[in-house]
Design an enzyme around this catalytic site. Structure first.
Site, mmCIF file in Angstrom:
data_model
loop_
_atom_site.group_PDB
_atom_site.id
_atom_site.type_symbol
_atom_site.label_atom_id
_atom_site.label_comp_id
_atom_site.label_asym_id
_atom_site.label_seq_id
_atom_site.Cartn_x
_atom_site.Cartn_y
_atom_site.Cartn_z
ATOM 1 N N ARG A 1 -5.800 24.129 58.850
ATOM 2 C CA ARG A 1 -5.394 22.760 58.517
ATOM 3 C C ARG A 1 -4.076 22.378 59.180
ATOM 4 N NH1 ARG A 1 -7.766 23.824 52.811
ATOM 5 N NH2 ARG A 1 -6.373 25.606 52.966
ATOM 6 N N LEU B 1 -5.695 27.835 64.135
ATOM 7 C CA LEU B 1 -6.050 26.411 64.101
ATOM 8 C C LEU B 1 -6.721 26.073 62.767
ATOM 9 C CD1 LEU B 1 -5.663 24.101 66.213
ATOM 10 C CD2 LEU B 1 -8.121 24.259 66.627
ATOM 11 N N ASP C 1 11.394 28.626 60.291
ATOM 12 C CA ASP C 1 11.540 28.082 58.934
ATOM 13 C C ASP C 1 11.435 29.179 57.882
ATOM 14 O OD1 ASP C 1 11.792 25.880 57.099
ATOM 15 O OD2 ASP C 1 9.645 26.006 56.691
ATOM 16 N N ARG D 1 4.586 32.270 57.801
ATOM 17 C CA ARG D 1 5.293 33.269 57.012
ATOM 18 C C ARG D 1 5.985 34.234 57.965
ATOM 19 N NH1 ARG D 1 4.808 30.527 53.117
ATOM 20 N NH2 ARG D 1 3.801 31.050 51.152
ATOM 21 N N HIS E 1 13.214 27.386 54.924
ATOM 22 C CA HIS E 1 11.851 27.333 54.374
ATOM 23 C C HIS E 1 11.614 25.956 53.756
ATOM 24 C CE1 HIS E 1 8.352 29.785 52.505
ATOM 25 N NE2 HIS E 1 8.002 28.536 52.732
ATOM 26 N N GLU F 1 13.968 36.315 52.913
ATOM 27 C CA GLU F 1 14.635 35.033 52.645
ATOM 28 C C GLU F 1 14.885 34.862 51.157
ATOM 29 O OE1 GLU F 1 11.379 32.615 54.352
ATOM 30 O OE2 GLU F 1 10.980 31.882 52.315
#
Ligand code: 8YV
Length: 315
Positions: free
Chosen positions: A155, A153, A258, A234, A281, A263
Site C-alpha cells: 500500500r 510495492l 524515519d 522499520r 518516526h 529508537e
C-alpha cells in the site's frame, strides 16, 4: 455493566484518551514504575491490549494476561507483536492500515526532496548569515527524471511510486512477484539489482523475520556513493551497522531515515553525520491521520467486545 479491562502500552494523543477511558477500564502500562508488578496485579483480568506499532506486545506481556482476547495496534506495522504466541492462544490482532498510507508516502517523498536539495543546510545558510557573507549556497542534486527504486510495492510503496511519477522519475520496484496493477513500473526481483539501477531507494516493506536486514551490505554498496536510501518502514529492514559504515566512508551517498534500531535512543554515530536527514518516526504523524488511527483502534476494540467482526484484522 462492567467495562472490559484493557492494558494501554504507550500514550495516545489526548483526544484518544477520553473516549478510550469512557469505554474501557484502562491500565496505563507506560506510567507504571514497576511494570512487572503491574502485570502481575492486573494481567489476569486484562482482555485486550491497546498498543502502538513500534511498541507492540511481547511474549512476556501476553503471557502475563491469560484472559487476553485481542491486541489492537495503533499503526500498520505489527512486527513488534509476538504473533506466534497470539496464534497459539487464539488471540486476535488488529492494526490501522490504509488510514496512514498517504501521509507515510508523503513524508518519504518529502524526505527525498529535502535531502536531495539540501534544504536543511540551505535554511541554515540563510539563518546564520552565510548567504549575505558568502554568497551562493552549494549546488545540490536534482530529483525529477532520475531513477527511483521502491523496495516493497504494498500500500505505502504504491503511493510512493505514484507520487514519484509526478516527478517524471524512472520507477522500478522489488517485491515477491511482479504486480499487475503496476504495468508502467519495472519489476526487478533482486533488491541488489534494484539498488544498482536506482539513485533513490525507498524501503517500504512490512517488516518481518524474513525481511530482517534485507537492505544489507550488498544493497547499500549497489546504491553507491551517489545514491540515497530512504527508510519509512522499520529499522530492522536495514543492517544499521552496514548503513552507518557506508555513510561514514562515503560508500553510500546519503540517507533519509524515519526509523532507528532502539529508537528513540538512536545510535549516536547518526548524529555526527552530515549526509543524513533524521526524522523521529513521524511518517504517520499528522493530526488527521493520528485521529483516524485512534478511532480505528477503538472501533476494533468495540467491535470485538460487541461480538461484531473486526474491522482490520491481522489475525
Ligand atoms: C506508529 C507505525 O504506530 O504505522 C506504524 O507501523 O510505526 C507508526 O504509525 C506511530 O508512530 C504511533 O506510535
Amino acid at each position: 455493566m462492567n467495562k472490559p479491562q484493557i492494558l494501554q502500552v504507550g500514550p495516545y494523543p489526548e483526544w484518544d484518551e477520553e473516549p478510550l477511558n469512557a469505554a474501557f477500564s484502562v491500565y496505563r502500562y507506560f506510567e507504571a514504575d514497576d511494570k512487572s508488578a503491574l502485570l502481575a496485579a492486573v494481567g489476569p483480568t486484562v482482555r485486550a491490549i491497546a498498543t502502538r506499532g513500534e511498541l507492540g506486545a511481547n511474549r512476556a506481556m501476553i503471557e502475563a494476561c491469560p484472559a487476553l482476547e485481542l491486541v489492537s495496534v495503533y499503526g500498520v506495522g505489527f512486527d513488534a507483536v509476538d504473533l506466534a504466541v497470539c496464534r497459539e492462544r487464539g488471540i486476535r490482532v488488529t492494526n490501522t492500515p490504509d488510514v496512514l498510507t498517504n501521509d507515510v508516502a508523503d513524508l518519504g517523498v518529502a524526505m527525498m526532496l529535502c535531502q536531495s536539495r539540501g534544504m536543511i543546510g540551505a535554511e541554515g545558510w540563510v539563518k546564520d548569515g552565510s548567504w549575505a557573507a558568502n554568497g551562493l549556497y552549494p549546488l545540490k542534486r536534482r530529483v525529477w527524471g532520475r531513477r527511483a527504486g521502491v523496495l516493497g510495492l504494498g500500500r505505502i510503496g504504491y503511493e510512493v511510486a505514484k507520487r514519484l511519477q509526478g516527478f517524471d522519475m524512472q520507477i522500478a520496484y522489488s517485491d515477491v512477484e511482479a504486480k499487475d496493477f503496476a504495468p508502467n513500473w519495472e519489476f526487478v526481483a533482486d533488491p541488489v539489482a534494484l539498488a544498482a539501477r536506482s539513485d533513490f531507494l525507498f524501503v517500504t516493506l512490512a517488516a518481518s523475520a524474513a525481511t530482517r536486514h534485507i537492505v544489507g551490505r550488498d544493497v547499500i554498496a549497489a546504491l553507491g556513493g551517489e545514491g540515497m536510501l530512504i527508510n519509512i518502514s522499520r529499522a530492522s529492514n536495514i543492517d544499521e551497522e552496514a548503513l552507518l559504515a557506508a555513510l561514514e566512508s562515503g560508500a553510500l551517498g546519503s540517507a533519509a531515515l524515519d526509523v532507528f534500531e532502539g529508537e528513540p535512543k538512536l545510535n549516536p554515530r547518526f548524529l555526527a553525520l552530515d549526509n543524513v536527514l533524521l526524522q523521529p518516526h513521524h511518517a504517520s504523524g499528522t493530526i488527521e491521520t493520528r485521529k483516524a488511527m485512534g478511532q480505528l483502534v477503538r472501533d476494533n476494540l468495540t467491535a470485538h467486545f460487541s461480538g461484531q467482526p473486526l474491522l482490520t484484522p491481522v489475525l
